[in-house]
Design a protein around this motif. Sequence first.
Motif, PDB file in Angstrom:
ATOM      1  N   VAL A  63       0.850  -1.190   0.000  1.00 33.78           N
ATOM      2  CA  VAL A  63       0.000   0.000   0.000  1.00 33.78           C
ATOM      3  C   VAL A  63       0.891   1.248   0.000  1.00 33.78           C
ATOM      4  O   VAL A  63       1.808   1.355   0.822  1.00 33.78           O
ATOM      5  N   PRO A  64       0.656   2.191  -0.892  1.00 29.49           N
ATOM      6  CA  PRO A  64       1.496   3.400  -0.930  1.00 29.49           C
ATOM      7  C   PRO A  64       1.210   4.324   0.248  1.00 29.49           C
ATOM      8  O   PRO A  64       0.194   4.197   0.934  1.00 29.49           O
ATOM      9  N   ASP A  65       2.109   5.246   0.484  1.00 32.46           N
ATOM     10  CA  ASP A  65       1.879   6.307   1.466  1.00 32.46           C
ATOM     11  C   ASP A  65       1.115   7.430   0.771  1.00 32.46           C
ATOM     12  O   ASP A  65       1.656   8.116  -0.094  1.00 32.46           O
ATOM     13  N   TYR A  66      -0.132   7.587   1.159  1.00 37.23           N
ATOM     14  CA  TYR A  66      -0.958   8.606   0.523  1.00 37.23           C
ATOM     15  C   TYR A  66      -0.682   9.982   1.128  1.00 37.23           C
ATOM     16  O   TYR A  66      -0.203  10.100   2.259  1.00 37.23           O
ATOM     17  N   GLU A  67      -1.008  10.992   0.366  1.00 35.41           N
ATOM     18  CA  GLU A  67      -0.739  12.362   0.785  1.00 35.41           C
ATOM     19  C   GLU A  67      -1.998  13.015   1.340  1.00 35.41           C
ATOM     20  O   GLU A  67      -3.121  12.567   1.100  1.00 35.41           O
ATOM     21  N   ARG A  68      -1.767  14.062   2.084  1.00 32.00           N
ATOM     22  CA  ARG A  68      -2.864  14.819   2.681  1.00 32.00           C
ATOM     23  C   ARG A  68      -3.831  15.302   1.604  1.00 32.00           C
ATOM     24  O   ARG A  68      -3.426  15.705   0.509  1.00 32.00           O
ATOM     25  N   ASP A  69      -5.111  15.196   1.879  1.00 31.94           N
ATOM     26  CA  ASP A  69      -6.211  15.707   1.042  1.00 31.94           C
ATOM     27  C   ASP A  69      -6.455  14.898  -0.228  1.00 31.94           C
ATOM     28  O   ASP A  69      -7.199  15.350  -1.098  1.00 31.94           O
ATOM     29  N   GLN A  70      -5.865  13.689  -0.349  1.00 28.40           N
ATOM     30  CA  GLN A  70      -6.209  12.858  -1.507  1.00 28.40           C
ATOM     31  C   GLN A  70      -7.630  12.322  -1.391  1.00 28.40           C
ATOM     32  O   GLN A  70      -8.295  12.111  -2.395  1.00 28.40           O
ATOM     33  N   LEU A  71      -8.072  12.087  -0.171  1.00 20.27           N
ATOM     34  CA  LEU A  71      -9.467  11.725   0.090  1.00 20.27           C
ATOM     35  C   LEU A  71      -9.984  12.705   1.128  1.00 20.27           C
ATOM     36  O   LEU A  71      -9.326  12.952   2.139  1.00 20.27           O
ATOM     37  N   PHE A  80     -17.131  10.582   1.729  1.00 18.52           N
ATOM     38  CA  PHE A  80     -15.760  10.954   1.370  1.00 18.52           C
ATOM     39  C   PHE A  80     -15.680  11.135  -0.146  1.00 18.52           C
ATOM     40  O   PHE A  80     -16.414  10.504  -0.894  1.00 18.52           O
ATOM     41  N   PHE A  81     -14.745  11.977  -0.560  1.00 15.19           N
ATOM     42  CA  PHE A  81     -14.596  12.285  -1.982  1.00 15.19           C
ATOM     43  C   PHE A  81     -13.138  12.140  -2.386  1.00 15.19           C
ATOM     44  O   PHE A  81     -12.242  12.680  -1.736  1.00 15.19           O
ATOM     45  N   ASN A  82     -12.892  11.369  -3.467  1.00 15.12           N
ATOM     46  CA  ASN A  82     -11.534  11.205  -3.996  1.00 15.12           C
ATOM     47  C   ASN A  82     -11.159  12.469  -4.752  1.00 15.12           C
ATOM     48  O   ASN A  82     -11.541  12.661  -5.897  1.00 15.12           O
ATOM     49  N   ASN A  83     -10.371  13.296  -4.110  1.00 15.22           N
ATOM     50  CA  ASN A  83      -9.992  14.592  -4.660  1.00 15.22           C
ATOM     51  C   ASN A  83      -8.591  14.572  -5.266  1.00 15.22           C
ATOM     52  O   ASN A  83      -8.057  15.615  -5.642  1.00 15.22           O
ATOM     53  N   GLY A  84      -7.983  13.370  -5.368  1.00 14.93           N
ATOM     54  CA  GLY A  84      -6.627  13.281  -5.885  1.00 14.93           C
ATOM     55  C   GLY A  84      -6.583  13.262  -7.397  1.00 14.93           C
ATOM     56  O   GLY A  84      -7.520  13.671  -8.079  1.00 14.93           O
ATOM     57  N   ASP A  85      -5.471  12.742  -7.900  1.00 17.42           N
ATOM     58  CA  ASP A  85      -5.306  12.674  -9.347  1.00 17.42           C
ATOM     59  C   ASP A  85      -5.266  11.240  -9.855  1.00 17.42           C
ATOM     60  O   ASP A  85      -4.884  10.981 -10.992  1.00 17.42           O
ATOM     61  N   SER A  86      -5.651  10.284  -8.986  1.00 12.88           N
ATOM     62  CA  SER A  86      -5.651   8.877  -9.383  1.00 12.88           C
ATOM     63  C   SER A  86      -6.575   8.106  -8.455  1.00 12.88           C
ATOM     64  O   SER A  86      -7.069   8.639  -7.454  1.00 12.88           O
ATOM     65  N   GLU A  87      -6.797   6.846  -8.768  1.00 25.27           N
ATOM     66  CA  GLU A  87      -7.607   5.999  -7.910  1.00 25.27           C
ATOM     67  C   GLU A  87      -6.892   5.766  -6.581  1.00 25.27           C
ATOM     68  O   GLU A  87      -5.675   5.907  -6.478  1.00 25.27           O
ATOM     69  N   ILE A  88      -7.649   5.401  -5.542  1.00 23.45           N
ATOM     70  CA  ILE A  88      -7.109   5.211  -4.198  1.00 23.45           C
ATOM     71  C   ILE A  88      -7.567   3.864  -3.667  1.00 23.45           C
ATOM     72  O   ILE A  88      -8.735   3.500  -3.810  1.00 23.45           O
ATOM     73  N   ASN A  89      -6.658   3.127  -3.054  1.00 23.87           N
ATOM     74  CA  ASN A  89      -7.017   1.897  -2.347  1.00 23.87           C
ATOM     75  C   ASN A  89      -7.297   2.260  -0.894  1.00 23.87           C
ATOM     76  O   ASN A  89      -6.386   2.575  -0.129  1.00 23.87           O
ATOM     77  N   SER A  93     -12.985   0.088   5.015  1.00 22.95           N
ATOM     78  CA  SER A  93     -13.012  -1.226   4.374  1.00 22.95           C
ATOM     79  C   SER A  93     -11.947  -2.099   5.021  1.00 22.95           C
ATOM     80  O   SER A  93     -10.827  -1.646   5.259  1.00 22.95           O
ATOM     81  N   ASP A  94     -12.285  -3.353   5.286  1.00 18.41           N
ATOM     82  CA  ASP A  94     -11.322  -4.275   5.886  1.00 18.41           C
ATOM     83  C   ASP A  94     -10.299  -4.769   4.869  1.00 18.41           C
ATOM     84  O   ASP A  94      -9.154  -5.035   5.211  1.00 18.41           O
ATOM     85  N   THR A  95     -10.719  -4.919   3.646  1.00 21.40           N
ATOM     86  CA  THR A  95      -9.838  -5.446   2.607  1.00 21.40           C
ATOM     87  C   THR A  95      -9.640  -4.397   1.514  1.00 21.40           C
ATOM     88  O   THR A  95     -10.213  -3.312   1.566  1.00 21.40           O
ATOM     89  N   SER A  96      -8.832  -4.723   0.531  1.00 15.18           N
ATOM     90  CA  SER A  96      -8.543  -3.781  -0.552  1.00 15.18           C
ATOM     91  C   SER A  96      -9.829  -3.307  -1.224  1.00 15.18           C
ATOM     92  O   SER A  96     -10.716  -4.112  -1.535  1.00 15.18           O
ATOM     93  N   PHE A  97      -9.936  -2.010  -1.443  1.00 17.39           N
ATOM     94  CA  PHE A  97     -11.107  -1.423  -2.089  1.00 17.39           C
ATOM     95  C   PHE A  97     -10.619  -0.223  -2.890  1.00 17.39           C
ATOM     96  O   PHE A  97     -10.129   0.750  -2.320  1.00 17.39           O
ATOM     97  N   THR A  98     -10.736  -0.304  -4.191  1.00 15.16           N
ATOM     98  CA  THR A  98     -10.250   0.752  -5.071  1.00 15.16           C
ATOM     99  C   THR A  98     -11.361   1.750  -5.354  1.00 15.16           C
ATOM    100  O   THR A  98     -12.418   1.403  -5.864  1.00 15.16           O
ATOM    101  N   LEU A  99     -11.093   3.025  -4.998  1.00 17.34           N
ATOM    102  CA  LEU A  99     -12.049   4.105  -5.230  1.00 17.34           C
ATOM    103  C   LEU A  99     -11.551   4.950  -6.393  1.00 17.34           C
ATOM    104  O   LEU A  99     -10.473   5.548  -6.324  1.00 17.34           O
ATOM    105  N   PRO A 100     -12.316   5.009  -7.492  1.00 14.70           N
ATOM    106  CA  PRO A 100     -11.862   5.774  -8.665  1.00 14.70           C
ATOM    107  C   PRO A 100     -11.762   7.270  -8.390  1.00 14.70           C
ATOM    108  O   PRO A 100     -12.314   7.788  -7.415  1.00 14.70           O
ATOM    109  N   LEU A 101     -11.068   7.949  -9.276  1.00  8.80           N
ATOM    110  CA  LEU A 101     -10.931   9.399  -9.202  1.00  8.80           C
ATOM    111  C   LEU A 101     -12.302  10.060  -9.292  1.00  8.80           C
ATOM    112  O   LEU A 101     -13.180   9.596 -10.018  1.00  8.80           O
ATOM    113  N   ASP A 102     -12.503  11.139  -8.533  1.00 13.49           N
ATOM    114  CA  ASP A 102     -13.750  11.925  -8.533  1.00 13.49           C
ATOM    115  C   ASP A 102     -14.953  11.091  -8.105  1.00 13.49           C
ATOM    116  O   ASP A 102     -16.083  11.372  -8.520  1.00 13.49           O
ATOM    117  N   SER A 103     -14.717  10.075  -7.265  1.00 16.11           N
ATOM    118  CA  SER A 103     -15.816   9.230  -6.786  1.00 16.11           C
ATOM    119  C   SER A 103     -16.056   9.462  -5.298  1.00 16.11           C
ATOM    120  O   SER A 103     -15.183   9.937  -4.575  1.00 16.11           O
TER     121      SER A 103
END
Length: 511
Positions: free
Chosen positions: A231-239, A258-267, A284-294
Amino acid sequence: FYFDSDSNNVVDQILESLTSLTLQPADSLSIQSSNSLLNLQNKILTAVRIVFQNDEDTLNNYAEKSVQPGFSPNSVLINEVMYDPKNDEPEWFEIVNVGNDSVNIKNWSVSDILTTPTKNFLTTEDIFIHSDEFIIISKDTSIYNFHPDLSAKVVTANFGTLSNTSDGIIIYDFRDGIIDSLLYDSDWGGRNGYSLERISLSVTTNDSSSWATSLSDKRSTPGKENSISFVPDYERDQLLINEIMFDPDIDNSEFIEFFNNGDSEINIGGWLIEDENKNLYKLSDTSFTLPLDSYFLLISDSITLERYNLNNYRNKVVIGESSLGLVNTGELILLKDAKRNIIDSVWYSDKWHNKNIITTKNRSLERINPSLNGNDQSNWSTSVSSDGATPGLQNSIFTDNLNKEAKISVSPNPFSPDNDGFEDFALINYNITQTIAQVRVKIFDSKGRLVRTLINNQASASSGSIVFDGLEDDGRAMRIGIYIIFLEALNDNSGVVETLKTTVVVARKLD
């Protein structure tokens, strides 16, 4: 004093020689070497020999002792724990050799901690763990039934029974020296059927921030690199926290959007919210990919699904509890990723509601623009949707500034602050020539009278945005008409004063 590596009574290395010692008849003498055994790597035989020319009995002038170094603490670390297995899977944990040399765990021991420790040998045979190698310590060999592809070495040992709430594991070397120990709590992660995985091997074992629930679709990763490591280290305000329902009626329940405000999908697997009372809820307990602007919804009770027709909405989790513990007067909400980095935080308040809406029960607080400060009261207001909220949809009061290139601009313009969900707010966007300045923004009516001070002497960078709600300083709605926006920026260091001016039109529907 000397070393004898192979017990052949031949001196390999002199440690120290002491001469001119005096021993009186019928007396005793204590003698010790002042030299230390440095960098001892292997088992050696240390010996002492007494040389006395007039000795009548030379058979008692020699003594020897084997000295074997123990292993360094934390040379082998606990890396994963299955403390709450399901479907008759045995309890097990994983260790990893983090050193550069192979480690022989012969005659090592292991025990649980609470409430009465059970300590037993891991093995009485030579078993080597190579550098970066994993070994599984399991209650029995039935672990292969649940992990048929398991290729790592498995050692069976009785280490007691691990509690589902709080317990621990201690690993001892052959001298009973503690190599590593873990005292976990179920709040750290792991749950029925899911293992507790270590996030970082460089952080102390008993640091709760370094553990999380396995994100693997197999619920654990014995003998493999932990799923949390990918899992990557996400940055502030990506979600972002985008909508809060903290005061629902009996036909609804608390939720956070919550809103994906980043520039890519987020796990968002393993992500959680935490309030100031340390209440924790997983997104989410397990991997869950949230698309951009979702959007993603954390909902306390399934009754909310029926109210907003969300049964088929994918990006949600219902925790099945009466509430999320949200306080009606307001509190701090922290959003943390799987590695416990803070991604967003909002300290909301019931005073953020629109004062012109009499009843706010069963109405959410919505963020006006995700790109603006989430802790700025002016960037939040009451949902004006007919349903009282917009979970999974764009907020009813969402406002964007479409003209960001001008030195000062307003969007939309005109705007109609009549709480109908259409252009109720305007964004004032500005760009000044100074890098840092103190900014003042005031609103004047067409006759030059001051009706609103939006910000006064506020520190600002060279650009910024301000939410305008169409209210005067006393909270009354402004009349229909043209208003002048006056911005003044002062650089304290240079003394430069910069002014910008534009107009905005307040409009309303005619009856």
